[in-house]
Design a protein around this motif. Structure first.
Motif, PDB file in Angstrom:
ATOM      1  N   PHE A  94       3.240  -6.772  -0.881  1.00  0.00           N
ATOM      2  CA  PHE A  94       1.955  -7.662  -0.961  1.00  0.00           C
ATOM      3  C   PHE A  94       1.650  -7.906   0.616  1.00  0.00           C
ATOM      4  CE2 PHE A  94       4.084  -7.946  -4.864  1.00  0.00           C
ATOM      5  CZ  PHE A  94       3.377  -8.622  -5.837  1.00  0.00           C
ATOM      6  N   GLY A  95       2.481  -7.520   1.578  1.00  0.00           N
ATOM      7  CA  GLY A  95       2.004  -7.670   2.955  1.00  0.00           C
ATOM      8  C   GLY A  95       1.967  -6.511   3.500  1.00  0.00           C
ATOM      9  N   ASN A  96       2.661  -6.603   4.632  1.00  0.00           N
ATOM     10  CA  ASN A  96       2.555  -5.400   5.745  1.00  0.00           C
ATOM     11  C   ASN A  96       3.835  -4.532   5.354  1.00  0.00           C
ATOM     12  OD1 ASN A  96       0.423  -6.222   6.898  1.00  0.00           O
ATOM     13  ND2 ASN A  96       1.274  -7.363   8.405  1.00  0.00           N
ATOM     14  N   GLY A  97       3.757  -3.182   5.151  1.00  0.00           N
ATOM     15  CA  GLY A  97       5.019  -2.441   4.792  1.00  0.00           C
ATOM     16  C   GLY A  97       4.756  -1.493   3.562  1.00  0.00           C
ATOM     17  N   ASN A  98       5.777  -0.651   3.419  1.00  0.00           N
ATOM     18  CA  ASN A  98       5.657   0.115   2.305  1.00  0.00           C
ATOM     19  C   ASN A  98       6.528  -0.482   1.175  1.00  0.00           C
ATOM     20  OD1 ASN A  98       4.046   1.988   3.848  1.00  0.00           O
ATOM     21  ND2 ASN A  98       6.071   2.993   4.414  1.00  0.00           N
ATOM     22  N   SER A  99       6.109  -0.257  -0.146  1.00  0.00           N
ATOM     23  CA  SER A  99       6.857  -0.359  -1.120  1.00  0.00           C
ATOM     24  C   SER A  99       8.069   0.472  -1.393  1.00  0.00           C
ATOM     25  CB  SER A  99       6.213  -0.646  -2.719  1.00  0.00           C
ATOM     26  OG  SER A  99       5.636   0.556  -3.067  1.00  0.00           O
TER      27      SER A  99
ATOM     28  N   PRO B 208      -9.797  -6.556  -0.353  1.00  0.00           N
ATOM     29  CA  PRO B 208     -10.952  -6.942   0.173  1.00  0.00           C
ATOM     30  C   PRO B 208     -11.079  -7.120   1.710  1.00  0.00           C
ATOM     31  CG  PRO B 208      -9.304  -8.816  -0.507  1.00  0.00           C
ATOM     32  CD  PRO B 208      -8.829  -7.438  -1.060  1.00  0.00           C
ATOM     33  N   THR B 209      -9.813  -7.045   2.496  1.00  0.00           N
ATOM     34  CA  THR B 209     -10.046  -6.795   3.917  1.00  0.00           C
ATOM     35  C   THR B 209     -10.183  -5.742   4.443  1.00  0.00           C
ATOM     36  OG1 THR B 209      -7.567  -7.430   3.944  1.00  0.00           O
ATOM     37  CG2 THR B 209      -9.105  -9.426   4.053  1.00  0.00           C
ATOM     38  N   GLY B 210     -10.224  -4.609   3.583  1.00  0.00           N
ATOM     39  CA  GLY B 210     -10.387  -3.289   4.166  1.00  0.00           C
ATOM     40  C   GLY B 210      -9.028  -2.789   4.505  1.00  0.00           C
ATOM     41  N   GLN B 211      -7.985  -3.028   3.947  1.00  0.00           N
ATOM     42  CA  GLN B 211      -6.714  -2.545   4.314  1.00  0.00           C
ATOM     43  C   GLN B 211      -6.413  -1.187   3.801  1.00  0.00           C
ATOM     44  OE1 GLN B 211      -4.843  -3.965   6.289  1.00  0.00           O
ATOM     45  NE2 GLN B 211      -5.746  -5.752   6.526  1.00  0.00           N
ATOM     46  N   LYS B 212      -5.619  -0.315   4.562  1.00  0.00           N
ATOM     47  CA  LYS B 212      -5.393   1.132   4.101  1.00  0.00           C
ATOM     48  C   LYS B 212      -4.066   1.196   3.327  1.00  0.00           C
ATOM     49  CE  LYS B 212      -8.178   3.055   7.894  1.00  0.00           C
ATOM     50  NZ  LYS B 212      -8.039   3.801   9.193  1.00  0.00           N
ATOM     51  N   GLY B 213      -3.945   2.234   2.420  1.00  0.00           N
ATOM     52  CA  GLY B 213      -2.872   2.401   1.738  1.00  0.00           C
ATOM     53  C   GLY B 213      -2.975   3.804   0.695  1.00  0.00           C
ATOM     54  N   ASN B 214      -1.660   4.493   0.680  1.00  0.00           N
ATOM     55  CA  ASN B 214      -1.727   5.527  -0.073  1.00  0.00           C
ATOM     56  C   ASN B 214      -1.155   5.299  -1.306  1.00  0.00           C
ATOM     57  OD1 ASN B 214      -3.079   7.061   1.884  1.00  0.00           O
ATOM     58  ND2 ASN B 214      -1.115   7.265   3.026  1.00  0.00           N
ATOM     59  N   ALA B 215      -1.334   5.715  -2.491  1.00  0.00           N
ATOM     60  CA  ALA B 215      -0.563   5.548  -3.622  1.00  0.00           C
ATOM     61  C   ALA B 215       0.619   6.714  -3.829  1.00  0.00           C
ATOM     62  CB  ALA B 215      -1.464   6.199  -5.026  1.00  0.00           C
ATOM     63  N   GLY B 216       1.735   6.241  -4.114  1.00  0.00           N
ATOM     64  CA  GLY B 216       2.939   7.415  -4.248  1.00  0.00           C
ATOM     65  C   GLY B 216       2.812   8.282  -5.004  1.00  0.00           C
TER      66      GLY B 216
ATOM     67  N   THR C 158      -3.309  -7.477  -1.224  1.00  0.00           N
ATOM     68  CA  THR C 158      -3.236  -8.219  -0.093  1.00  0.00           C
ATOM     69  C   THR C 158      -2.219  -7.497   0.812  1.00  0.00           C
ATOM     70  OG1 THR C 158      -1.280  -9.458  -0.908  1.00  0.00           O
ATOM     71  CG2 THR C 158      -3.517 -10.426  -0.864  1.00  0.00           C
ATOM     72  N   GLY C 159      -1.825  -6.040   0.215  1.00  0.00           N
ATOM     73  CA  GLY C 159      -0.712  -5.465   0.958  1.00  0.00           C
ATOM     74  C   GLY C 159      -1.387  -4.370   1.875  1.00  0.00           C
ATOM     75  N   THR C 160      -0.448  -4.076   2.973  1.00  0.00           N
ATOM     76  CA  THR C 160      -0.909  -3.095   3.926  1.00  0.00           C
ATOM     77  C   THR C 160       0.364  -1.929   3.917  1.00  0.00           C
ATOM     78  OG1 THR C 160      -2.235  -4.520   5.286  1.00  0.00           O
ATOM     79  CG2 THR C 160      -1.550  -2.342   6.108  1.00  0.00           C
ATOM     80  N   GLY C 161       0.023  -0.821   3.423  1.00  0.00           N
ATOM     81  CA  GLY C 161       1.098   0.026   3.473  1.00  0.00           C
ATOM     82  C   GLY C 161       0.942   1.148   2.126  1.00  0.00           C
ATOM     83  N   ASP C 162       2.119   1.725   2.016  1.00  0.00           N
ATOM     84  CA  ASP C 162       2.026   2.785   1.257  1.00  0.00           C
ATOM     85  C   ASP C 162       2.954   2.554  -0.084  1.00  0.00           C
ATOM     86  OD1 ASP C 162       0.393   4.276   2.684  1.00  0.00           O
ATOM     87  OD2 ASP C 162       2.072   5.503   3.619  1.00  0.00           O
ATOM     88  N   SER C 163       2.465   2.837  -1.163  1.00  0.00           N
ATOM     89  CA  SER C 163       3.355   3.093  -2.616  1.00  0.00           C
ATOM     90  C   SER C 163       4.493   3.847  -2.294  1.00  0.00           C
ATOM     91  CB  SER C 163       2.747   3.387  -3.765  1.00  0.00           C
ATOM     92  OG  SER C 163       3.611   3.570  -4.674  1.00  0.00           O
ATOM     93  N   GLY C 164       5.725   3.595  -2.698  1.00  0.00           N
ATOM     94  CA  GLY C 164       6.881   4.464  -2.465  1.00  0.00           C
ATOM     95  C   GLY C 164       7.214   5.687  -3.448  1.00  0.00           C
ATOM     96  N   GLY C 165       6.388   5.421  -4.700  1.00  0.00           N
ATOM     97  CA  GLY C 165       6.536   6.686  -5.563  1.00  0.00           C
ATOM     98  C   GLY C 165       7.576   6.307  -6.515  1.00  0.00           C
ATOM     99  N   ILE C 166       7.589   7.317  -7.422  1.00  0.00           N
ATOM    100  CA  ILE C 166       8.673   7.152  -8.660  1.00  0.00           C
ATOM    101  C   ILE C 166       9.221   8.593  -8.796  1.00  0.00           C
ATOM    102  CG2 ILE C 166       8.922   6.880 -11.238  1.00  0.00           C
ATOM    103  CD1 ILE C 166       6.367   5.095 -10.952  1.00  0.00           C
ATOM    104  N   GLN C 167      10.567   8.616  -8.949  1.00  0.00           N
ATOM    105  CA  GLN C 167      11.274  10.040  -9.196  1.00  0.00           C
ATOM    106  C   GLN C 167      12.147   9.814 -10.497  1.00  0.00           C
ATOM    107  OE1 GLN C 167      13.273  11.784  -5.951  1.00  0.00           O
ATOM    108  NE2 GLN C 167      14.578  12.625  -7.179  1.00  0.00           N
ATOM    109  N   ILE C 168      12.091  10.661 -11.672  1.00  0.00           N
ATOM    110  CA  ILE C 168      12.707  10.405 -12.608  1.00  0.00           C
ATOM    111  C   ILE C 168      13.423  11.593 -12.934  1.00  0.00           C
ATOM    112  CG2 ILE C 168      12.989  10.071 -15.204  1.00  0.00           C
ATOM    113  CD1 ILE C 168      10.454   8.210 -14.762  1.00  0.00           C
ATOM    114  N   ASP C 169      14.892  11.731 -13.019  1.00  0.00           N
ATOM    115  CA  ASP C 169      15.569  13.172 -13.560  1.00  0.00           C
ATOM    116  C   ASP C 169      16.228  12.784 -14.539  1.00  0.00           C
ATOM    117  OD1 ASP C 169      15.255  15.052 -11.139  1.00  0.00           O
ATOM    118  OD2 ASP C 169      15.825  13.220 -10.248  1.00  0.00           O
TER     119      ASP C 169
END
Length: 619
Positions: free
Chosen positions: A16-21, A78-86, A47-58
């Motif tokens: 929800f803030g700065n950093g990756n999930s 709404p404030t133009g923050q960047k971030g990638n989906a995992g 409201t977050g700034t960062g990347d999604s950590g992604g999901i891994q299932i075995d």
């Protein structure tokens, strides 16, 4: 079994803030089930700034059921923050099932959607989805696999990679990699690729009725890359040694939508066999460009190419029940097609290369079309290339249509091209351009004369195209200046110069390989053996042996007995003198003399003869 079910249970990792999930990892020796609208989620919140950590299932097997979901996404900021989906990585030792609802005969459009999705709604890339299942991957009953850039997002879709034993997509289920959706024309970037590798069969079909909220019935499943905003479409690559089956209004497509700006992706299929039937379609399309104010645009961009290679047969059949097929071959009920509806834009090329036969049946078609609104456009339809053992058209159509210069059609078969019941091979320019050319190379070109199957190159204002046919034989179809109710070869232009037709059939040239006839007919009286006297009464004539009568009385008679003189032959000088010939009576056998010499005889004697035996009755 690891189960996530009940009343909206959730496994989530979010920022929800700065950093990756954080990344979600699930390792299970048994199976994993997510059902009843429950979800496993990795997100970047608004409201977050960062990347999604992604999901891994075995796991040994994995199942999404009744609205269960696996999601990675980056929400709009709404404030133009960047971030990638995992990314989403699911690996099993057996099967993967994505099923939106429980099995039943009628599905409703409002039924829960089971899905695996990676999307971004901001500046950033969507994650890549990778599924590995040595058994079967089933995407059924409103199941979905989605990778997309959504709304006002700017970035690239991560794409989808499937490595499976068998793939089944059915009952309003989809596999989509997209840039934008619906009216999201402000998205920018590129749609990702879809890569499918299977060791068994791939089936995209329907076996249930899907009912919309309005009560209408529909059914359609889809493997697709699409662009609604600004950017290029992704490629679709399918590879399997098994059979690819596409039927019942389902599609494999790559599209540039009407407000989009970009080039369409290519479709490439490498399979053991391909069957497209009952309104199944493989399409690359650029739709007409309509701007936000409703005006027709004048920007180009091209549809992708379609390239299909099989070790076995390719079949495109409009309907498996011939009684339901209409006479109108323009009602293409199944097709492989590339089309462009924009000015200054190309339709893609279509290439079919089959190790077996190619059959277009019951209004099945291979079509490339270019139809912009203006006639001064400079681009054209893509061409069609076909290679196979046999090409069979029964109410089938191969056509290239353009308002500018027509595309070419090239056909090469090892055995024959067979045309039946209103089939056609045609290229045309409907406005200002020249007609395309048709080249056909086969052992035989065969058409049923009275069934009105035609080969046509036509134009309106430009020059008509050329038709070049190389075959050992052409049967049931011929060149005519105008179309008739028979099977015709036509090259024409309404206001320009007509093209040329060249038919090369070296195997039927009457001026070649002429044999010389015998100068005089055989004399029947000389075909009777003289060994038996005509004065003998009640005589009978017997001729035994494999040789029978010689073809000509002056030629030697064949014998069952085999003899070879292995002594050296004394050479005699050759002569070129043109001497008159005198023919002795025909020999009917031979005898060995005391010194081993062989003497031919024309009448039976008491000597031991070898040859056909003539038996005369006693007096």
């Amino acid at each position: 079994m690891r189960t996530l079910s009940g009343a909206e249970s959730l496994i989530a990792a979010s920022t929800f803030g700065n950093g990756n999930s954080g990344k979600i990892k699930i390792a299970a020796g048994g199976s994993v089930l997510v059902s009843d609208s429950n979800a496993i989620v990795s997100t970047v919140q608004s409201t977050g700034t960062g990347d999604s950590g992604g999901i891994q299932i075995d796991a040994s097997s994995f199942e999404l059921r009744n609205g269960g979901q696996i999601l990675t996404f980056a929400e709009a900021s709404p404030t133009g923050q960047k971030g990638n989906a995992g990314s989403v990585d699911i690996k099993t030792t057996k099967d993967i099932t994505i099923s939106g609802t429980k099995d039943r005969s009628i599905l409703d459009e409002g039924d829960a959607l089971a899905k695996i999705e990676s999307s971004t709604y901001r500046e950033g890339n969507a994650g890549k989805i990778t599924l590995v299942a040595p058994g079967k991957l089933s995407v059924v009953n409103r199941g979905a696999i989605l990778s997309s850039i959504r709304d006002n997002g700017v970035g690239n879709s991560g794409g989808i990679t499937l490595n499976v034993g068998e793939l089944v997509v059915a009952n309003s289920s989809v596999i989509i990699s997209s840039l934008g959706a619906f009216d999201e024309f402000n998205t920018k970037g590129n749609a990702g690729n879809i890569d499918i590798t299977a060791t068994g069969n791939i089936t995209i079909n329907e076996d249930r009725i899907v009912q919309s909220l309005e009560g209408d019935e529909f059914s359609a499943s889809l493997i697709s890359t699409s662009v609604t905003g600004t950017g290029n479409g992704g490629n679709i690559t399918i590879s399997t040694p098994g059979k690819v089956s596409l039927g019942n209004r389902n599609q494999i497509n790559s599209t540039i939508e009407d407000k989009a700006q970009g080039n369409g992706g290519n479709i490439k299929i490498n399979a053991g066999e391909l069957a497209v039937f009952n309104q199944g379609q493989i399409l690359t399309t650029v739709f007409d460009l309509t701007t936000q104010d409703g005006k027709t645009g004048n920007t180009g961009y091209n549809a992708g190419n379609i390239d299909i290679t099989t070790t076995g047969n390719i079949t495109v059949a409009g309907h498996t029940n011939l009684a339901l097929v209409k006479d109108d071959t323009n009602s293409y009920q199944a097709k492989i097609a590339s089309s462009s509806l924009r000015n200054n834009s190309n339709a893609g090329k279509i290439t079919l290369d089959a190790g077996g036969n190619i059959s277009l049946l019951n209004t099945g078609g291979i079509i490339t079309t270019y139809k912009p609104e203006t006639i001064d456009s400079k681009n054209r339809s893509g061409g069609i290339t076909i290679r196979s053992k046999q090409l069979n058209l029964d109410r089938g159509d191969i056509s290239v249509e353009s308002t500018d210069k027509g595309g070419n059609i090239n056909i090469a078969t090892q055995e024959w091209v067979l045309m039946q019941r209103y089939s056609s091979i045609s290229t045309s320019s409907t406005k200002g351009g020249d007609g395309g050319n048709i080249a056909l190379d086969s052992k035989f070109l065969i058409a049923v004369p009275k069934e009105n199957s035609d080969i046509v190159s036509s134009a309106i204002k430009g020059q008509g195209g050329n038709v070049n046919i190389n075959a050992q034989g052409v049967f049931g179809i011929q060149f005519r200046p105008l179309r008739t109710e028979n099977s015709d070869i036509i090259v024409s232009s309404e206001f320009g110069r007509s093209g040329n037709v060249q038919i090369n059939t070296p195997g039927t040239d009457p001026s070649k390989n002429k044999g010389e006839l015998v100068a005089a007919p055989n004399d029947a009286s000389k075909q009777i053996s003289q060994a038996c006297s005509a004065s003998q009464r009640d005589h009978k004539f017997y001729m035994t042996g494999r040789g029978g009568l010689p073809p000509n009385a002056r030629e030697p008679q064949e014998s069952e007995a085999l003899w070879e003189d292995a002594r050296a032959v004394k050479a005699t000088p050759a002569t070129t003198a043109d001497l008159p010939r005198k023919y002795p009576p025909p020999a009917i056998g031979w005898v060995f003399e005391k010194k081993g010499r062989v003497r031919l005889i024309a009448a039976q004697s008491a000597e031991r003869a070898i040859g056909s035996k003539v038996v005369c009755p006693a007096q």
